[in-house]
Design a protein around this motif. Structure first.
Motif, PDB file in Angstrom:
ATOM      1  N   ASN A 185      50.179  43.287  40.081  1.00 21.76           N
ATOM      2  CA  ASN A 185      48.737  43.200  39.884  1.00 21.76           C
ATOM      3  C   ASN A 185      48.401  42.546  38.536  1.00 21.76           C
ATOM      4  N   VAL A 240      47.425  38.443  37.341  1.00 17.20           N
ATOM      5  CA  VAL A 240      46.236  38.126  36.525  1.00 17.20           C
ATOM      6  C   VAL A 240      46.658  37.426  35.233  1.00 17.20           C
ATOM      7  N   LEU A 261      47.298  40.844  44.468  1.00 19.83           N
ATOM      8  CA  LEU A 261      45.992  40.436  43.909  1.00 19.83           C
ATOM      9  C   LEU A 261      45.241  39.607  44.959  1.00 19.83           C
ATOM     10  N   ASN A 275      42.311  44.184  37.860  1.00 20.37           N
ATOM     11  CA  ASN A 275      41.345  43.698  38.862  1.00 20.37           C
ATOM     12  C   ASN A 275      40.020  43.275  38.220  1.00 20.37           C
ATOM     13  N   GLU A 276      39.668  43.880  37.099  1.00 19.24           N
ATOM     14  CA  GLU A 276      38.414  43.519  36.424  1.00 19.24           C
ATOM     15  C   GLU A 276      38.561  42.177  35.703  1.00 19.24           C
ATOM     16  N   ALA A 320      40.621  39.886  36.606  1.00 22.36           N
ATOM     17  CA  ALA A 320      40.784  38.885  37.668  1.00 22.36           C
ATOM     18  C   ALA A 320      39.445  38.260  38.046  1.00 22.36           C
TER      19      ALA A 320
END
Ligand SMILES: NC(=O)c1ccc[n+]([C@@H]2O[C@H](COP(=O)([O-])OP(=O)(O)OC[C@H]3O[C@@H](n4cnc5c(N)ncnc54)[C@H](O)[C@@H]3O)[C@@H](O)[C@H]2O)c1
Ligand SMILES: O=P(O)(O)OC[C@H](O)CO
Length: 386
Positions: A38, A42, A90, A180-181, A183
């Motif tokens: 993950n 990124v 991702l 994830n943020e 990304a």
């Protein structure tokens, strides 16, 4: 001068010297990212957006992928190279066409002079062994890995493992960085920790900085790395509190006590660790984001909701689809170090997190006081040790 301004200056130089047929920019760095989970994906995206803009880097970013076969029967590497997306770790995010997935570890690093390590920490010893003698002589390394190993003589940080096994300079980059943020390009900060060479640290800052990812450097490798590592143990405690539905005050108390233990433990292990590091993104900010929105918190909440009946391994496999928790193994590693020194009572939060994870205590022990469970008030004792 900001990294962007530095590069602008560099580009200017190149244009002028090209006209004079006299290149001043002779070194072009090749970057390989070792890891593609993950955060690894990124990180590759961030780097790839910069290598296209910065003239001192080759455009291509090689990303080593621990190969796996997807449910469709396809190889993950092939799918990444065809779609430009890491569909497993991702999904939905384009990495940049200049990111090339490579399943061959040795091949992926052979031409690189900048290596970024970003795998779960438990795999790093094996990876380093495979890389001995396989990298170029002038390589600089950066670890994004939150974790450590325990040796007879004490903690071995992952940056030290990399430095010692591969004979390279290794900085670290940690921070409040839920992958994830970042990304989707939401604003975040990060901290590079370096030992002596500020110029190398600035090169890493330059490689990672974007308008939505602000990176600064501090001369405290161990402090930065221990912040990133230990906050995962506190995140487990925060998740337990959420699972027990204890509310915000309790969670804040656990975070405060956890931060004190992080600082006391770090300074006891490495006297060079600076107080100011705990106020950087790698310190209090990472602790907050992890305790609010991280994977360790999420799985620990589920563990507490099951009354401790389901194991962390089972919940990790069910809830994270191949992504890995670092907090449970770090709690064990910290406990090992505390036991070696007879310091368990001085670190009640770290101690109880491990004992809850292995089923020796129930999840509710995180907020219970009794003669049989660690007493949080003793945390003042750990502070007195430093
Ligand atoms: N995800 C985040 O938000 C985040 C943010 C900051 C730091 N980190 C840190 O980055 C590091 C890597 O985490 P991640 O989120 O990129 O990974 P991840 O947990 O999403 O994915 C696990 C990775 O491990 C790989 N893997 C599985 N078995 C392996 C083996 N035997 N050998 C080598 N690799 C194997 C998988 O292919 C996958 O790439 C960790 O130390 C983590 O704490 C993560
Ligand atoms: O999801 P976690 O708990 O592994 O935490 C992710 C990052 O370390 C937050 O900075």
């Amino acid at each position: 001068m900001t990294p962007a301004a530095q590069d602008q200056k560099l580009k200017g130089k190149e244009t002028i010297s090209e006209q004079n047929n006299n290149h001043e920019v002779s070194v072009k760095y090749r970057v390989t990212v070792v890891g593609s989970g993950n955060w690894g994906s990124v990180a590759s995206k961030l780097i790839a957006s910069n290598t296209l803009k910065l003239t001192s880097f080759h455009d291509e970013v090689r990303m080593w992928v621990y190969e796996e076969i997807l449910a469709t029967g396809e190889k993950l590497t092939d799918v990444i190279n065809q779609t430009n997306e890491n569909v497993k770790y991702l999904p939905g995010i384009k990495l940049g066409k200049n990111v090339i997935a490579d399943p061959d570890l040795e091949h992926s690093v052979k031409d690189a002079n900048m290596l970024v390590f970003v795998t779960p920490h438990q795999f790093m010893e094996g990876i380093c062994k495979r890389l001995v003698g396989k990298i170029k002589g002038d390589v600089k390394a950066l670890s994004l890995i939150k974790g450590m190993e325990v040796k007879m003589e004490g903690p071995c940080m992952i940056s030290t493992l990399i430095s010692e096994q591969l004979g390279v300079n290794c900085c670290v980059l940690m921070g409040a960085n839920i992958a994830n943020e970042i990304a989707v390009e939401k604003f975040s900060e990060a901290t590079v920790g370096y030992r002596e060479d500020k110029e190398i640290a600035q090169k890493w800052v330059q490689l990672f900085s974007t308008p939505y990812f602000l990176v600064s450097a501090v001369q405290d490798v161990e402090g930065v790395e221990l912040c990133g590592t230990l906050k995962n143990v506190v995140a487990i405690a925060a998740g337990l509190v959420d699972g027990l539905e204890m509310g915000n005050n309790t969670k804040a108390a656990v975070m405060r006590i956890g931060l004190r233990e992080m600082k006391a433990f770090s300074k006891l292990m490495f006297s060079s660790v600076k107080d100011s590091t705990f106020f950087e993104s790698c310190g209090v900010a990472d602790l907050i984001t992890t305790c609010l929105g991280g994977r360790n918190r999420k799985v620990a909440e589920a563990f507490a909701r099951s009354g401790g009946k389901r194991s962390f391994d089972e919940l990790e496999a069910e809830m994270l689809q191949g992504q890995k928790l670092q907090g449970v193994s770090t709690a064990r590693e910290v406990y090992e170090l505390l036991s070696q020194r007879g310091w368990q009572e001085l670190f009640p939060l770290f101690t109880s997190v491990h004992e809850i994870c292995i089923g020796r205590l129930s999840p509710s022990a995180i907020v219970e006081y009794s003669e049989h469970t660690p007493n949080f008030s003793l945390v003042e004792g750990s502070a007195q040790l430093i």
